[in-house]
Design an enzyme around this catalytic site. Structure first.
Site: not given
Lengths: 345, 345, 345, 345
Positions: D152-154
């Site tokens: 995921g991005c985070y």
């Protein structure tokens, strides 16, 4: 062929930064010199970490003319208006190709500089040699000159859409009305309180009306496109809360009853070999996001229901087609490269 | 005098929220009922913590007509176009004052609803009784009617600047061209992917051209102001990355050679008793921030150098003078209060 | 009672502008003097058309001390740090109430000014008389002093949420970590290229870490709230593309195992009589829009699952509760008015 | 070598659009199939005029599995969570390389899908074969698997900065606190009123706390990096008025007294061969603009004065290193290309 050796004088403004960004991925050139009085002796990465990641180079002092002279074939001037004329003169006489992004060589009549830019132009001889380097219109002249005056961002956004109609005689050159919306980078990095985030966010601000400096430039070129039928335009620029990009609404009176199909047909034909000009048809109007980061200009045409007026809507990125991108397109043309080199994936 | 009892049907949209915000500080009224199908039975504070801090009230079900009927003297309808007509009819026949912020009673010709709003108007009798409640122009009629159709946001921003010139006959009603920049709240809370932050930020988007729904409204009113000289306007709206506010550029052909002083003089005189209309003179052009959060409209006039055209620039807050603020101004007039009550500090 | 006569020195910055905006609708005061070196002799309307519509007043020269002295009972100083101390001294000795929005009298230890503000404080005697005017905590002292040092915007947003927990001993004062997001007006109208729209839009920029000037202010006050248990905080401010508002994330170690209900109960009880402090419960977290334009602070509490840490989230408008609004609240308290006068509808 | 044949399923979301943008300039691949249920049979240019200018291709129906199967070597899945598992299974069994940008194969424990994603995972066998494809950490495993679950991005923005410190044992894995600021494209094109421009502009909104779906992903990976010392993190995401980009503040307790030089040295050494990870030193903190449009992650380290805590600040473009860019980096690695191919000029 060996790479073209390139220099940028004034590489710390927004147009200069965009020139670097584009040139470091241009396969046909070698970026040798970038100058900045403010950042001299600092690395590109320390000033612009993003583009600096891609290229290890230092800012030079712009006074280091010897280095600029010995290291370049072409020099981009990305300086505030009035600040680069001496570089232009020097480099022109050293047989360099000079591509000037400022307004210093755009106008033909020296007295216009006194009126609109508040200085007396010291090099009126060069004014005559300079070519107004709008590549879709003046490609032949670009090839023949070494002093290339890049059009302003607003004029680019106006002239490309109106050119087919003016040349064909379908619109009245004296009827043109332009409302232009622009992002903040068009104003450069000037320390003006009106350009603070706190002043521009949540705001829209008309400015420079009447008498914006791009007005005489637009008028000069429209007059020329209209076979010297002298024209005056209404040109109203408005600052919008955006970093980049220009959207223009252009209204002109039709001189004869054309159909929507006529209008689209003319535009498509006129630009059929122009890789960076895109005509939107079928009622689609351009949005700003179509062009952000690119060298494209999109425009739509709309013949109004009464067949008396034409509405043209165009968008460009002021730093792309409105400045750095177009300057590189012009360099490509001048040096016999494919004009899209380095400008599309 | 006892307080006017007020209801709002459709209090959960942007205009409804602004009505609540303004009405809770209005000293002459008592806000009795707010309805929202979506939020019924919830407290105002749970939905809008900011304005809810100031006022303890719950959203009612809009179907609770009995409560609305028994508790109000005046009802604001802040519903999507077409959704409030039955409330209007019901309340009108219960002798309420109905102030409708939608377009449902703005147009006089029922067929326009079929063309522009895609429905057949079921209450053409009410269409005749409704007054187009632009307070600076139709104050007398507002006093005499109980069905008050609030002008659209764009029409308000256009009509107030052009009215003096149309009434005086100084501009040609068939020449009017409008470029309008608007924030996103003008489009309401509609779940449309084009209204997502990701789509509007860093963007400018022309839309609804030709044929935006406000076009016939503007044309109807311009025709009326021009003593029934039928007019067609060019009306180009553009969405800008802003929450609130509208800036309009209006160009019209002058019918006679007037001076800048004439133009300013006319505008100042025409609005000398209008507390919410401000004329900017001396070359100052309006910025959007002048009006955000207020019920003011600012406009500037500019007679172009050739004395053939007039440029008017106006700004309003679409939720203030363009919707909720103006609706309260109309309520004040209708009930004999100072028209500025609750609208200025 | 006759109106309190008010002056503002430094009325052309963002805090000064907000003071004017709020004071012109304050029913208990009479705004007599506003000064601005930059705008002296200009009308308020010519500088701020929006608020100028409501009030006819001119900017005075700040050097006109005689007028300020003869016309005011209370003077707000809204000047850059270090620029207003001489006014404070002069006015204090003329028996005025001085409400200083700068940092000049916030810190108790003169040496902190040398470290954090780079000047030697010339009025260390006044430092002792000054009260840190956080109204929810130091109301009694505000009543007794005439030199009122308004808390900084960040400290206000931190101290109010942590105060109940520090006083109760439930959090460790040496464990506090703050991440603060702020809009651009917090930085004032300084002409700094980092504050240009072109630099802040589409950006997030941590700054002033470690060692932001509000750090010693926060530490001084936390130490005091924690009964002189000396504390050091982690304080990381980040500029976000917003004009107004601050959101703070505050994490602290719990000293004992409390429940979520305990935390909410303590906060609700502590602020049960504070009209401007709102506690969000039930898992609701504050959004910035809750407070824009108001004098409210909202905060939520969250005891983490392991019961070892507490997360507090708070929002204020940096120009409201963080500056002008809170200064007016303090004036109200000082002059025995209802503390909400002029601050809520 | 002949070009790698590429397909994208779900090419109409923001990550899919970015994949197209990047892949059309990638010199080593041939983009054969792009699918979109919404846009099937439309040309790329009609949907995305900007990227469509560069490449003439049509959207296919995602149900056209035969075409996808026959035309591709590698398929990117850019679908909402839960929507692409059947494609993954089908393509995996057809011997394709599957690069999934959703969360569907990121977590190892099927029960986490029930808790955090509210579905029962139908392909728990594939969960075991899937590799968590964070390229700087798991390059060897990427080479060996054909089912690549993109982080995921985070998590990407968190794990890269903490990895050196966790592996070295210098920070306590159970002490990690993350405040993350994100632009709106991270939430996709979901039609949620909370994502409207009118709701996000001029706002900051904490959300998904506690229990954001990226929390178990971060915890799973931190636990792994810390040699299975089970960890729980505080993860607070906040939506900011930005289209793209993530800035993360990460605080962790140091397990031993290290110096700033130690911290920088470790990070520099750990990533000395990672072309897309940049360590900022000398007190420079990352700004979001450093990474917009790129596949870079920048981070800074700061050992606090008391040597008890470490502050890491990182920035990535959620659509670049946080999604499409990293997925292409992984494709490059998987197919033995230079990992930067198509990702830097």
């Amino acid at each position: 062929m060996s790479s073209i050796r390139v220099g940028i004088i004034g590489a710390s403004g927004y147009a200069g930064e965009e020139l670097i960004r584009l040139l470091i991925r241009h396969p046909g050139i070698d970026l040798r010199v970038i100058t900045s009085r403010q950042y001299k002796h600092r690395s590109l990465e320390s000033v612009y970490p993003d583009i600096g990641s891609f290229r290890n180079i230092q800012f030079d002092d712009p006074d280091n003319l010897e280095k600029i002279d010995s290291q370049t074939d072409v020099v981009f001037l990305a300086l505030p208006h009035g600040a680069g004329m001496h570089y232009a003169q020097f480099l022109y006489h050293r047989a360099k190709v000079v591509i000037d992004l400022s307004a210093d060589f755009r106008l033909k009549d020296p007295s216009d500089y006194e009126i609109y830019y508040k200085f007396s132009h010291p090099f009126s001889d060069l004014l005559e040699e300079a070519v107004y380097a709008l590549p879709e219109i003046y490609q032949d002249q670009i090839v023949q000159s070494r002093l290339l005056a890049m059009p302003g961002c607003y004029p680019t956004g106006v002239l490309l859409p109106v050119a087919p109609f003016l040349k064909k005689g379908w619109i009245d050159p004296s009827s043109i009305e332009i409302v232009a919306l622009s992002g903040s980078t068009g104003a450069g990095k000037t320390l003006d309180s009106k350009l603070l985030f706190s002043e521009l966010a949540d705001n829209l601000r008309p400015y420079g009306f009447p008498g914006h400096r791009h007005t005489p430039e637009i008028e000069q070129q429209i007059t020329k496109l209209a076979q010297n039928r002298c024209s005056r335009v209404l040109f109203l620029p408005i600052l919008a809360p955006l970093r980049r990009g220009i959207l223009l609404s252009i209204v002109a009176s039709l001189t004869e009853e054309i159909s929507q199909q006529d209008a689209e047909g003319l535009a498509l034909h006129f630009y059929k070999e122009a890789p960076f000009v895109k005509i939107l048809t079928g009622g689609i109007m351009p949005e700003l996001r179509y062009v952000l980061g690119s060298n494209y200009l999109y425009f739509s045409t709309c013949v109004l229901a009464d067949k008396k007026k034409l509405l043209l809507l165009s968008v460009i990125d002021n730093l792309g087609k409105g400045a750095a991108g177009q300057a590189i397109q012009v360099m490509n043309i001048k040096f016999g490269l494919d004009q899209t080199l380095g400008l599309i994936p």
